[in-house]
Design a protein around this motif. Structure first.
Motif, short mmCIF file in Angstrom:
data_model
loop_
_atom_site.label_atom_id
_atom_site.label_comp_id
_atom_site.label_asym_id
_atom_site.label_seq_id
_atom_site.Cartn_x
_atom_site.Cartn_y
_atom_site.Cartn_z
N ARG A 171 52.97 26.45 37.06
CA ARG A 171 54.35 27.49 37.12
C ARG A 171 53.82 28.30 38.38
N VAL A 172 52.89 28.11 39.19
CA VAL A 172 52.78 28.97 40.27
C VAL A 172 53.73 28.49 41.48
N TYR A 173 54.87 29.30 41.76
CA TYR A 173 55.95 28.73 42.58
C TYR A 173 55.97 29.70 43.86
N GLY A 174 54.86 30.57 44.08
CA GLY A 174 54.99 31.34 45.28
C GLY A 174 53.64 32.02 45.64
N VAL A 175 53.59 32.26 46.84
CA VAL A 175 52.18 33.28 47.37
C VAL A 175 52.95 34.08 48.40
N LYS A 176 52.43 35.18 48.26
CA LYS A 176 52.64 36.40 49.28
C LYS A 176 51.18 36.87 49.79
N ALA A 177 50.39 36.10 50.50
CA ALA A 177 49.06 36.57 50.79
C ALA A 177 48.83 37.68 51.96
N ASN A 178 47.51 38.16 51.92
CA ASN A 178 47.41 39.24 53.01
C ASN A 178 47.02 38.49 53.90
N ALA A 179 47.24 39.13 55.27
CA ALA A 179 46.89 38.62 56.59
C ALA A 179 45.37 38.45 56.68
N SER A 180 44.48 39.59 56.18
CA SER A 180 43.33 39.70 56.26
C SER A 180 42.27 39.09 55.25
N ALA A 181 41.30 38.55 55.51
CA ALA A 181 40.29 37.86 54.60
C ALA A 181 39.37 39.14 54.17
N LYS A 182 39.57 40.29 54.81
CA LYS A 182 38.83 41.38 54.21
C LYS A 182 39.09 41.66 52.58
N SER A 183 38.08 42.43 51.81
CA SER A 183 38.36 42.55 50.35
C SER A 183 39.19 43.83 50.52
N HIS A 184 39.94 44.27 49.41
CA HIS A 184 40.59 45.55 49.26
C HIS A 184 39.90 46.67 49.40
N ALA A 185 38.55 46.67 49.10
CA ALA A 185 37.62 47.92 49.46
C ALA A 185 37.53 48.02 50.79
#
Length: 170
Positions: A100-114
């Protein structure tokens, strides 16, 4: 809260409605708790849900009976605000919810949130790499139909995702 109550009372009076607003001493977080506080049935409680249209920005108010229940399972899931390298391991577990994973809106950067929080500038990442990762996600999870971008993405990322995921006309 008093200002809100005054505004609601005035709006009701202006509409010709005679209403009584009650402040509850105990929790009313659920329809069951509210019914117990009011001395009525759950079906007599009105739940309100407010949604904002993504494209229009309009607000939609739904008023439903407190006895109406969802089946407990969301219609679908989306992954948001993380680079694919941050969540791919979780998707390899083969659990039923993955269907049931129908979508992804990923970040551009591979950096961590920190790391991103500490950054002076926005990291745009690698649009082509992001497109390839989306293509891999679509191959592994064919139910994914909603593809977009979150933090740091722009037209270059969306174009790379489209090139990698949308069949090209001959």
């Amino acid at each position: 809260m008093a200002g809100s109550i005054d505004r609601v009372t005035k709006a009701a009076a202006d509409a010709g409605l005679d209403i009584e607003i009650r402040r509850m001493g105990a929790s009313t977080r659920t329809a069951e708790e509210a019914a117990a506080q009011c001395g009525c049935t759950v079906a007599q409680i009105v739940k309100s849900l407010v949604f904002q249209g993504q494209a229009s920005g309009k607000l939609f108010l739904f008023l439903v009976s407190g006895s109406n229940q969802l089946d407990g399972a969301p219609a679908y899931y989306m992954i948001n605000c993380a680079h694919p390298t941050h969540f791919m391991q979780a998707l390899k577990k083969g659990e039923r919810w993955l269907d049931r994973v129908y979508g992804v809106k990923a970040n551009a950067s591979a950096k961590s949130h920190a790391e991103l929080d500490e950054s002076e500038t926005l990291d745009a990442g690698d649009p082509d790499d992001l497109g390839r990762r989306y293509s891999g996600l679509r191959a592994s999870f064919p139910t994914m139909r909603i593809l977009g971008g979150c933090c740091g993405t722009d037209h270059r990322h969306i174009a790379a995702i489209c090139e990698a995921c949308v069949p090209q006309a001959a």
